[in-house]
Scaffold this active site. Sequence first.
Site, mmCIF file in Angstrom:
data_model
loop_
_atom_site.group_PDB
_atom_site.id
_atom_site.type_symbol
_atom_site.label_atom_id
_atom_site.label_comp_id
_atom_site.label_asym_id
_atom_site.label_seq_id
_atom_site.Cartn_x
_atom_site.Cartn_y
_atom_site.Cartn_z
ATOM 1 N N ASP A 147 3.249 67.966 -11.872
ATOM 2 C CA ASP A 147 3.612 66.668 -11.289
ATOM 3 C C ASP A 147 3.839 66.760 -9.781
ATOM 4 O OD1 ASP A 147 3.768 66.046 -13.966
ATOM 5 O OD2 ASP A 147 5.744 65.100 -13.843
ATOM 6 N N ASP A 148 3.781 65.608 -9.150
ATOM 7 C CA ASP A 148 4.242 65.365 -7.763
ATOM 8 C C ASP A 148 3.253 65.772 -6.674
ATOM 9 O OD1 ASP A 148 6.469 64.553 -9.127
ATOM 10 O OD2 ASP A 148 7.880 65.891 -8.132
ATOM 11 N N HIS A 176 1.205 59.410 -11.427
ATOM 12 C CA HIS A 176 2.654 59.641 -11.463
ATOM 13 C C HIS A 176 3.318 58.600 -10.562
ATOM 14 C CE1 HIS A 176 6.179 61.921 -12.398
ATOM 15 N NE2 HIS A 176 6.328 62.496 -11.224
ATOM 16 N N HIS A 194 6.810 57.531 -6.532
ATOM 17 C CA HIS A 194 7.869 58.171 -7.300
ATOM 18 C C HIS A 194 9.142 57.357 -7.443
ATOM 19 C CE1 HIS A 194 9.810 61.670 -9.182
ATOM 20 N NE2 HIS A 194 8.603 62.165 -9.274
ATOM 21 N N TYR A 220 10.650 60.875 -13.406
ATOM 22 C CA TYR A 220 11.890 61.241 -14.130
ATOM 23 C C TYR A 220 11.753 61.073 -15.652
ATOM 24 C CZ TYR A 220 13.092 60.107 -9.347
ATOM 25 O OH TYR A 220 13.061 60.009 -7.984
ATOM 26 N N HIS A 240 5.680 71.552 -11.421
ATOM 27 C CA HIS A 240 5.431 70.755 -10.216
ATOM 28 C C HIS A 240 4.554 71.527 -9.244
ATOM 29 C CE1 HIS A 240 8.960 69.001 -12.112
ATOM 30 N NE2 HIS A 240 8.592 67.864 -11.570
HETATM 31 ZN ZN ZN Z 1 7.860 63.674 -10.495
#
Ligand code: ZN
Length: 185
Positions: free
Chosen positions: A5-6, A56, A60, A96, A146
């Site tokens: 993720d991210d 995603h 965020h 989250y 991540h």
């Molecule tokens: Zn995230």
Amino acid sequence: ALTYDDGPSPTATNAILDVLEKYNAVATFYDVGYRVAQYPDVVKREAALGCEVGSHSYDHKDFKKLSASQIQADVKQVNAAFAKAGVKPTSFRPPYGNTNATVHANVPLPIVTWSVDTLDWKTRNTQSTIDEVMRNLKDGDIILMHDIHTQTVDAALQLIPKLEEEGYQLVTVSEMAAAKNKTRY
Ligand code: ZN
């Protein structure tokens, strides 16, 4: 199913893609829209290597705190960023892991969370990230990491060959859903 993720990050994501490519493995990348706009070539490479590319969100936000129209606006913004990169996201991971009925009603993609949280973002520790995976892992798991931390890259360097050696087949979340006869996680 390893999930990252991210990102995308031109350094961390590309380093993880190098490992996946070397071992003929795939993962799922939950990219953040504003970074997709910044690094479209990394997103293109994720897709070119057979990895799954998911959304995603654009930047965020906690979707539980957004209204239906705010979620729809985010979806539009994300889709525009992915369209520019020439890649279509096939699933959505809420920031989250926060979802509710409004999120489900307004995000037009399968919503995917995870079953093993490595806490890589918190520990920033290569060995602990590897240990969390190896300690908890079973068939069918979706692992959260991540692709923005160097420790997560270092963990991937060891984890991916280790998992293959132990006989695990690394798949994307959609491949896993198909294999397990689930329409969504
Ligand atoms: Zn995230």
